[in-house]
Structure formats: structure tokens, C-alpha cells
Design a protein around this motif. Structure first.
Motif, PDB file in Angstrom:
ATOM      1  N   ILE A 297     -14.119 -49.210  22.611  1.00 47.02           N
ATOM      2  CA  ILE A 297     -13.366 -47.981  22.866  1.00 47.02           C
ATOM      3  C   ILE A 297     -11.955 -48.400  23.265  1.00 47.02           C
ATOM      4  O   ILE A 297     -11.771 -49.251  24.143  1.00 47.02           O
ATOM      5  N   TYR A 298     -10.982 -47.829  22.573  1.00 47.06           N
ATOM      6  CA  TYR A 298      -9.573 -48.081  22.873  1.00 47.06           C
ATOM      7  C   TYR A 298      -9.027 -46.862  23.601  1.00 47.06           C
ATOM      8  O   TYR A 298      -8.987 -45.755  23.043  1.00 47.06           O
ATOM      9  N   VAL A 299      -8.622 -47.062  24.857  1.00 42.67           N
ATOM     10  CA  VAL A 299      -8.028 -45.976  25.642  1.00 42.67           C
ATOM     11  C   VAL A 299      -6.513 -46.081  25.499  1.00 42.67           C
ATOM     12  O   VAL A 299      -5.877 -46.993  26.029  1.00 42.67           O
ATOM     13  N   HIS A 300      -5.978 -45.155  24.736  1.00 41.61           N
ATOM     14  CA  HIS A 300      -4.557 -45.163  24.387  1.00 41.61           C
ATOM     15  C   HIS A 300      -3.715 -44.662  25.571  1.00 41.61           C
ATOM     16  O   HIS A 300      -4.229 -44.011  26.485  1.00 41.61           O
ATOM     17  N   ALA A 301      -2.421 -44.976  25.503  1.00 43.29           N
ATOM     18  CA  ALA A 301      -1.494 -44.535  26.549  1.00 43.29           C
ATOM     19  C   ALA A 301      -1.568 -43.033  26.784  1.00 43.29           C
ATOM     20  O   ALA A 301      -1.480 -42.555  27.925  1.00 43.29           O
ATOM     21  N   ALA A 302      -1.784 -42.266  25.712  1.00 44.47           N
ATOM     22  CA  ALA A 302      -1.780 -40.813  25.832  1.00 44.47           C
ATOM     23  C   ALA A 302      -3.182 -40.238  26.027  1.00 44.47           C
ATOM     24  O   ALA A 302      -3.421 -39.057  25.765  1.00 44.47           O
ATOM     25  N   ALA A 303      -4.114 -41.054  26.473  1.00 43.49           N
ATOM     26  CA  ALA A 303      -5.459 -40.533  26.729  1.00 43.49           C
ATOM     27  C   ALA A 303      -5.457 -39.696  28.000  1.00 43.49           C
ATOM     28  O   ALA A 303      -4.786 -40.045  28.976  1.00 43.49           O
ATOM     29  N   ASP A 304      -6.245 -38.627  27.973  1.00 46.00           N
ATOM     30  CA  ASP A 304      -6.454 -37.851  29.199  1.00 46.00           C
ATOM     31  C   ASP A 304      -7.364 -38.677  30.111  1.00 46.00           C
ATOM     32  O   ASP A 304      -8.483 -39.036  29.719  1.00 46.00           O
ATOM     33  N   PRO A 305      -6.912 -38.989  31.335  1.00 43.62           N
ATOM     34  CA  PRO A 305      -7.708 -39.891  32.178  1.00 43.62           C
ATOM     35  C   PRO A 305      -9.116 -39.387  32.484  1.00 43.62           C
ATOM     36  O   PRO A 305     -10.066 -40.171  32.482  1.00 43.62           O
ATOM     37  N   ALA A 306      -9.276 -38.098  32.716  1.00 47.19           N
ATOM     38  CA  ALA A 306     -10.623 -37.595  33.020  1.00 47.19           C
ATOM     39  C   ALA A 306     -11.538 -37.765  31.812  1.00 47.19           C
ATOM     40  O   ALA A 306     -12.699 -38.181  31.927  1.00 47.19           O
ATOM     41  N   MET A 307     -10.991 -37.445  30.615  1.00 46.50           N
ATOM     42  CA  MET A 307     -11.785 -37.597  29.397  1.00 46.50           C
ATOM     43  C   MET A 307     -12.110 -39.073  29.159  1.00 46.50           C
ATOM     44  O   MET A 307     -13.251 -39.437  28.824  1.00 46.50           O
ATOM     45  N   ALA A 308     -11.117 -39.924  29.325  1.00 45.05           N
ATOM     46  CA  ALA A 308     -11.323 -41.354  29.080  1.00 45.05           C
ATOM     47  C   ALA A 308     -12.431 -41.894  29.972  1.00 45.05           C
ATOM     48  O   ALA A 308     -13.331 -42.614  29.525  1.00 45.05           O
ATOM     49  N   GLN A 309     -12.356 -41.531  31.245  1.00 41.20           N
ATOM     50  CA  GLN A 309     -13.341 -42.044  32.200  1.00 41.20           C
ATOM     51  C   GLN A 309     -14.751 -41.546  31.860  1.00 41.20           C
ATOM     52  O   GLN A 309     -15.713 -42.310  31.847  1.00 41.20           O
ATOM     53  N   ALA A 310     -14.856 -40.260  31.539  1.00 37.37           N
ATOM     54  CA  ALA A 310     -16.175 -39.701  31.226  1.00 37.37           C
ATOM     55  C   ALA A 310     -16.760 -40.360  29.977  1.00 37.37           C
ATOM     56  O   ALA A 310     -17.944 -40.713  29.918  1.00 37.37           O
ATOM     57  N   ILE A 311     -15.929 -40.536  28.952  1.00 33.32           N
ATOM     58  CA  ILE A 311     -16.430 -41.102  27.693  1.00 33.32           C
ATOM     59  C   ILE A 311     -16.789 -42.570  27.864  1.00 33.32           C
ATOM     60  O   ILE A 311     -17.842 -43.034  27.406  1.00 33.32           O
ATOM     61  N   VAL A 312     -15.940 -43.328  28.547  1.00 29.98           N
ATOM     62  CA  VAL A 312     -16.186 -44.765  28.685  1.00 29.98           C
ATOM     63  C   VAL A 312     -17.464 -45.023  29.487  1.00 29.98           C
ATOM     64  O   VAL A 312     -18.295 -45.854  29.108  1.00 29.98           O
ATOM     65  N   VAL A 313     -17.648 -44.292  30.586  1.00 27.37           N
ATOM     66  CA  VAL A 313     -18.863 -44.490  31.395  1.00 27.37           C
ATOM     67  C   VAL A 313     -20.094 -44.091  30.588  1.00 27.37           C
ATOM     68  O   VAL A 313     -21.110 -44.790  30.587  1.00 27.37           O
ATOM     69  N   ASN A 314     -19.994 -42.976  29.860  1.00 30.40           N
ATOM     70  CA  ASN A 314     -21.126 -42.548  29.033  1.00 30.40           C
ATOM     71  C   ASN A 314     -21.412 -43.566  27.933  1.00 30.40           C
ATOM     72  O   ASN A 314     -22.566 -43.929  27.683  1.00 30.40           O
ATOM     73  N   ALA A 315     -20.362 -44.038  27.260  1.00 28.83           N
ATOM     74  CA  ALA A 315     -20.536 -44.942  26.114  1.00 28.83           C
ATOM     75  C   ALA A 315     -21.162 -46.261  26.544  1.00 28.83           C
ATOM     76  O   ALA A 315     -21.919 -46.877  25.802  1.00 28.83           O
ATOM     77  N   LYS A 316     -20.847 -46.700  27.769  1.00 30.97           N
ATOM     78  CA  LYS A 316     -21.417 -47.967  28.231  1.00 30.97           C
ATOM     79  C   LYS A 316     -22.776 -47.786  28.864  1.00 30.97           C
ATOM     80  O   LYS A 316     -23.689 -48.569  28.620  1.00 30.97           O
TER      81      LYS A 316
END
Lengths: 419, 419
Positions: A235-254
Motif C-alpha cells: 500500500i502506497y500512502v501518497h502525500a495527498a492521502a486522507d490520514p483517517a482513511m489511510a490509517q483505517a485501510i492500512v490497519v485493515n489491510a495488514k
């Protein structure tokens, strides 16, 4: 069983499968669906015998010292049998791919040419401890008009034989040939070798299991293989990622399930992403071990140094590699260098960056703003899956009924001869 | 060149091809087409040098005692060079498959999932004496966004190198990487062995040549193969066939060109067909040797007895096997028992019988009231062909640009995590 005996066994099964395949290819949708529903009824009627057979396998496997994880895969109970029967009903409701028109053209010669879906023919499936594969894979092969030779794990022989008997009864109850689904009961490995060598008898082999099994099948098969290799997913978290979305997706994906092929294994954080520390802290606090490059180690003292191997490892565990990358091109270069071409995702609110990522990353599945754990035939709306193909020929990503078909060219002329 | 040297050579070419493949996958249609048109110009500009290189090959081949047929395949002249250049222009006009949307679905999780065509990646093509394959195959790989490693026949080394140089100049002139089309100049067979073993470097191998070549590739390859095997093609003349149409199609299918894979090899005449003697006489009078079963031998004394081998032989010559069959089921049973799954046809005015035949015969191409000689990518409206696939995985029948692609799943989410 020696090699010659195994070859003779598979030759006999393959010949009977070919005959059955011809009948299955012409079977109407309703008849195939009736076989599956009949098999579901049989599963319920035979539950006591199936669970007794499974208890035999479990006792033998426990005595042999199988790990708790493998024992759990092997185990059947009423709830699991119900789920298997439900899956049969679900497959029976899927659209039948056989006979579907792919396209039609009429070239200058005036012959009306269509491509029409037909079954692959005779499929071989080699799998490991989960006995539900006997039913799931058998059902998909039946519904797609194929014949199949199943070879399950030796530790599940009794369970598989009992489940296979239910499937056979379902076929016979729908006036379809029992040979459409055959099961290799012999537990020794010579039978697998004979399956791998059965060029001309088996049209495609599908290995379902761990790396060692898939690697053996790929190395030794003289038959085309539809294989599922590593899911070293990023998962690539881009500079323009929404932090709440990024965190939720990354924790779920792992961490939703760490043992599935769609789990994230490497996290790439853009150096311009505003909240990298919160992101790694969320993973660490949720119990994930992180191994990072120099820049990520500076984010949290709990992050251990990554070695070169970490960038290519499919952990299938609560462990992830993490790196800081300088922009989307660095992210896609990292994925090209280390990825396995399974499932990779970008989190960003910038659609142009997302489109470029999706076009550049050469993986079976590329996702924007969604968890890699969605890599699954059911989640993809295919109703089921026989595996996730990581090769490039024939089918890629989740494979269900359509992936078990090929096509033929059907031409209607009016007496054309070629000049 | 020993095995280690060949392995190192192919590893280097494969690595460069992978880099080029990434660029080709993203190249716009116009840029790929410009490379092909540039290569066509280069062919015309370099005609003298190409024909001189070909003369060198021809002299060596003549001295080595190659057959007239093989010498004819090897020979280039102005007309043939023009035809090759024209083929480049034709491929440049074909629709680009890369980026095509196959389908889209939105499952309950709300992720919009599309399948988008992408190139296969790195293709290996092993071929024999015809040097035009260097350009034809190279052009199809370029237009479909792939990189390719070509390994032509050792007798055509100089011709292939000269043709390859024109293609490379076309690529460079369009700002595309020369490594997108590489040619193995070494004439020894170790290079072929290394190509066959190049698992991970080459995504698919396509053998183009005679049975011995294809058989070697299928037996030894550790890389997926898209192969073209025998065309043991049948025409079944049904009781309701129009005799004039049947005669025209059968003579055309056997004798228009006897050396092509779409030629009819076995004629099946229904025992209720009214004019069997006229049909076999037309073939015999046109110079065809016939080998028949007892009932056909009674039709004409020139028909020799067929042996068991005749029913499975691809003659590629003015020879055919002929049998009388009792009805459509006997015809389809004969084809199932002896056919090679390439191209089979029925001649009949009865559409219901035709539909049943087309559904039952499990061949890559099934035709109603048309000559089997139409089995050709150009005739099928594909604009060209890289071969006719007789396997069941990936592509079947004539393979052109679409067959050189796979797909990826592209998913657009809005922050979905899996429950």
C-alpha cells in the motif's frame, strides 16, 4: 504405489474424465445446478458419516503432530458443513458461462464468426489440508461444464472421500456422470507426479496450497498450470492521502486477517505525507511488528531495521515492512523491483496521481482507496473463486467460472471457398 | 556457446526486455504505429543490404543441401520485401488492444472494479526458416505493447539480423526502446534451451514452425507456451449437403494450398449423402490421392485402403483420408476420436444438424458451409496472426493483438475496509 501404477491410475481416471467432460460440456444450466443442490442435500443427509470420517483424519493428524493451524484447517463441524452446503447453493445460482457469446464479426469473406465460451475440458486440482476445497472446487468445475480430478491432502483422505461421495451422489441424482468429479484416494505422492505428467489427459492443473506445493507443481508439470504464487502486496500512502482513511485501510489491510494472500506486506509512505508517525503508531499499537528503512526507524523506536529480504517477503503474519519513498515514481519503482504482481494499492485524494499509479503498477489487482484484503473472488462479485491467478496467461486475479472456460470460433458460411 | 553462456545471454536480454516492456506498456498507440511505419520505410531504404544478407544465407543453405521448399521459404526478393513492409503498415492500422475496458462491475462493497487489457510483458518467439516472421512477429508484439526476444532459424541468421536492424531503427525513430525487439543472433541451439528455461524472464513462449520444433518447446519449456500443433481437419458432408457446394468446398479445403494448417486432411461422407462418387471423383481428378475405408474404396478403384494411421495424419500434401459415416453422431464421434482440435467443418443445408455439429465438435474453429482453409487470422478479420493456438488456455484459434494481451483488475474505492 509405484510410478507405473500411478501413471496407469491417472490414465484411467483421465480417460473417464474426458468422456464425462463431453457430457458435462453439453449439460444444460438447470441440470448442473440440480446436481449442486442435490449434493448440498446429500451433505446434510450424510453429516454424521462425514464428521466421523473427519474425526478419523483428525485423530491421525493429531497423533502425527500436525500444527494447531493445520488441524484447524482440517477440522469439520456442523457449522462448517452448513457453510459448504450453502456454498453449493450459491454456485448453483451463478450465471452459466458455457455458451456465452463473447463477440461476433463478419469479415469480407462473409463468414459470420462468433467466439462462444466452452469449458476447458478436464481440470486437475491438487490441494492441501482444507477438505472444503473438495466441494468448492468440484462445484465450480461442475457449474462450468468441466470434468475434474481432485487430489486433496493425504491427511484429509477420509474427509475428502466422504465429501466426494456426496458430490457424486448429487451428480448421479441429476443424471450427470459420476466421473465428472473424481477423487484420487491414494495418499502417496506418486499420484501427484502422475497428474503433473498427464499431458493430453488433463487440460489445466490448478494447485491450491502453500508455496512448496505450488512450486513443485510449476517445476514439474508437463501440463499447463494456473498457479497462485506470493502476494507480496503494497500500500502506497501518497502525500495527498486522507490520514483517517489511510490509517483505517492500512490497519485493515495488514491485520484483519494476516494469513490471507491479500494482506498488505509492505507499507510505502510518501515523504510528503503529513502524518507518518500516526500511521506507523496505529499499526504498532494494534500489535504489528514493523521493519523499516532508516527514515521510518526515526518515526518510532519500536521499528526494527529492515534487511533486503524484508522487501520481498510475504509474511502472512502480523509483520510488515515499511519504507519512506520520495513521490509516486519512487513508489512504483519499489513495487516493480520487489512486488509479486498480486495486489497493490494507493491511498490518495489526488485522482490524477491515482490513475497514473493504477496504470503503471503491473499487478493482477490494483486498487485506489481500498484495502488489499478485498482481493477475493467473492468480494469481486464473482460468487466464488477457485484461486487467484498470479500468472499472465489465460486468467489473472480471482478465478471463478469464466476462468474455467475457453472459447471456440464458430463460423457460419454460405458455401465460401478461399481464393 | 555453452549452457552457462547461453543462460547469461538470455538473462541479459530478458532483463533488458523487461525494462523495455514497461515503456512499451505505456506507449501511446500513435507512437507504436509510428515505429512500425518507420520500420517499413527502413525496410525499403535498406533493401539492397537486406537482399545481400539474404543472398549470403541462401548460398550457405544451398551449399548445405536444404530442400527446394526450405530454400523457397528462406528466399527474399523485392516483391517479398514489399509485402513485409505492407504488413507493417497493416499492423499499424489495427485497433490497439492496450487499455481496452473488458468489463466493469460494482459489487456490494462499492468498489468499482474494471478489467483493463494490458500487454503480456516479455514474449519469446522461436521460429524456423521464414525471415518474414522477424518483422511480422516483431510488429505484432510492438503494437500490443510487449517486448519480444526473437530466435529465428540458424539458416536465416544474416537475413534476420538485417530485418531486425530495420525494426530497431523504426523503434528508435519513434523514441521507443530498441530493446523492445531483440534478436538472438547466435545460431547454436544452446540459446533456444536458455529461452525455454527462462522462467520469470519470459512470460510466454510462442513456437512457430514444424512439429519437431513445437514438440521440443512443449517438452522442455519451463515457461508458459502458446503452441500451434497439428491441424488434422475434417469436413463432414451431411446427407442434406448441396452437392455443388460440397464439391467446391472439399476440393478447395484440400487442394487450394496443401501445406497450410487449415487444409482438410480427412473427408467424412454421410452414408445418406446422394452423390458420394462424384465427390471423391472430383478430388481424385484434381490430383488428390485418397485413402479410404471399405465403403469408400467401393466408390472408385483409385482409392487405396486406409490404415489406422491415416485417420490421425496431417498430410500437408495432396493426400486425404476418406470415410463413410452413418449420420452426424458417427461423424462427431470420428472427429472426437481422431481429430486434433484445430478446424472442422460440416456441409449441410439442415441448420439444426449444423448447430448440433458446431456445438458438439470441440475444436478451436468449427465451420458450417465454408472451407477449412479460412482458418487464418487475416481471414478472421484480425488483421494478422502470430499463430493459431491449438491449446485450451489463454487464446484459441488465430492469435493476433488481443491474444498478446492479458488484463488487470483496476478498483476504485472510497476508503473501503473489509469487515
Amino acid at each position: 504405489m509405484d510410478t507405473a501404477e500411478a501413471t496407469a491410475l491417472i490414465a484411467d481416471m483421465g480417460t473417464r474424465a474426458r468422456t464425462a467432460a463431453r457430457i458435462m460440456a453439453a449439460a444444460p444450466t438447470a441440470q448442473k445446478a440440480a446436481a449442486l443442490r442435490g449434493a448440498a442435500d446429500q451433505l446434510r443427509d450424510r453429516a454424521v458419516a462425514i464428521l466421523a470420517a473427519n474425526a478419523t483424519d483428525m485423530a491421525r493428524a493429531t497423533a502425527a503432530g500436525l500444527s494447531p493451524a493445520l488441524l484447524d484447517r482440517l477440522r469439520l463441524d456442523d457449522a462448517r458443513l452448513d457453510a459448504i452446503a450453502d456454498a453449493l447453493h450459491a454456485v448453483a445460482l451463478l450465471p452459466d458461462p458455457v455458451g456465452q457469446l463473447i463477440d461476433t464479426r463478419t469479415p469480407d469473406n462473409g463468414i459470420v464468426l462468433s467466439r462462444v465460451r466452452v469449458p476447458l475440458g478436464v481440470i486437475g486440482i491438487v490441494y492441501e489440508s482444507r477438505p472444503n476445497v473438495t466441494i468448492d472446487a468440484g462445484a465450480l468445475c461442475i457449474m462450468s461444464g468441466n470434468a475434474v480430478i481432485l487430489r486433496g491432502g493425504s491427511e484429509a483422505t477420509a474427509s475428502n472421500a466422504a465429501l466426494h461421495a456426496a458430490l457424486t451422489a448429487g451428480l448421479l441424482g441429476a443424471d450427470l456422470p459420476a466421473d465428472a468429479v473424481q477423487h484420487v484416494d491414494q495418499p502417496d505422492r506418486a499420484a501427484v507426479g502422475a497428474l503433473l505428467a498427464a499431458n493430453g489427459l488433463i487440460d489445466v492443473l490448478i494447485p491450491r496450497g502453500g508455496k512448496a506445493l505450488v512450486a513443485r507443481v510449476q517445476a514439474d508439470a508437463r501440463v499447463p498450470v494456473l498457479a497462485h504464487l506470493d502476494g507480496n502486496n503494497h500500500i502506497y500512502v501518497h502525500a495527498a492521502a486522507d490520514p483517517a482513511m489511510a490509517q483505517a485501510i492500512v490497519v485493515n489491510a495488514k491485520l484483519r486477517r494476516t494469513g490471507v494472500c491479500g494482506a498488505m506486506e509492505t507499507l510505502l509512505i510518501d515523504s510528503a505525507y503529513p502524518e507518518p508517525a500516526a500511521l506507523v503508531t496505529a499499526l504498532l499499537d494494534a500489535g504489528c511488528t514493523l521493519r523499516g528503512d532508516d527514515r521510518t526507524q526515526a518515526l518510532d523506536p519500536r521499528i526494527a531495521p529492515a534487511t533486503a529480504d524484508d522487501w520481498t517477503t510475504e509474511y502472512l503474519d502480523a509483520i510488515a515492512a515499511v519504507a519512506i519513498v520520495d513521490g509516486p515514481d519512487a513508489a512504483t519503482a519499489h513495487i516493480a523491483a520487489h512486488g509479486s504482481g498480486h495486489t497493490d494499492a494507493i491511498i490518495t485524494a489526488d485522482d490524477a496521481v491515482a490513475e497514473r499509479f493504477l496504470a503503471t503498477v503491473d499487478s493482477a489487482i490494483v486498487l485506489h482507496n481500498a484495502s488489499t484484503q478485498f482481493a477475493d473472488g467473492g468480494e469481486f462479485g464473482l460468487g466464488a473463486e477457485i484461486g487467484i491467478a498470479t500468472g499472465r496467461l489465460h486468467a489473472r486475479g480471482p478465478v471463478a467460472l469464466e476462468g474455467l472456460t475457453t472459447y471456440k470460433w464458430v463460423g457460419h458460411g454460405t458455401g465460401q471457398v478461399r481464393a
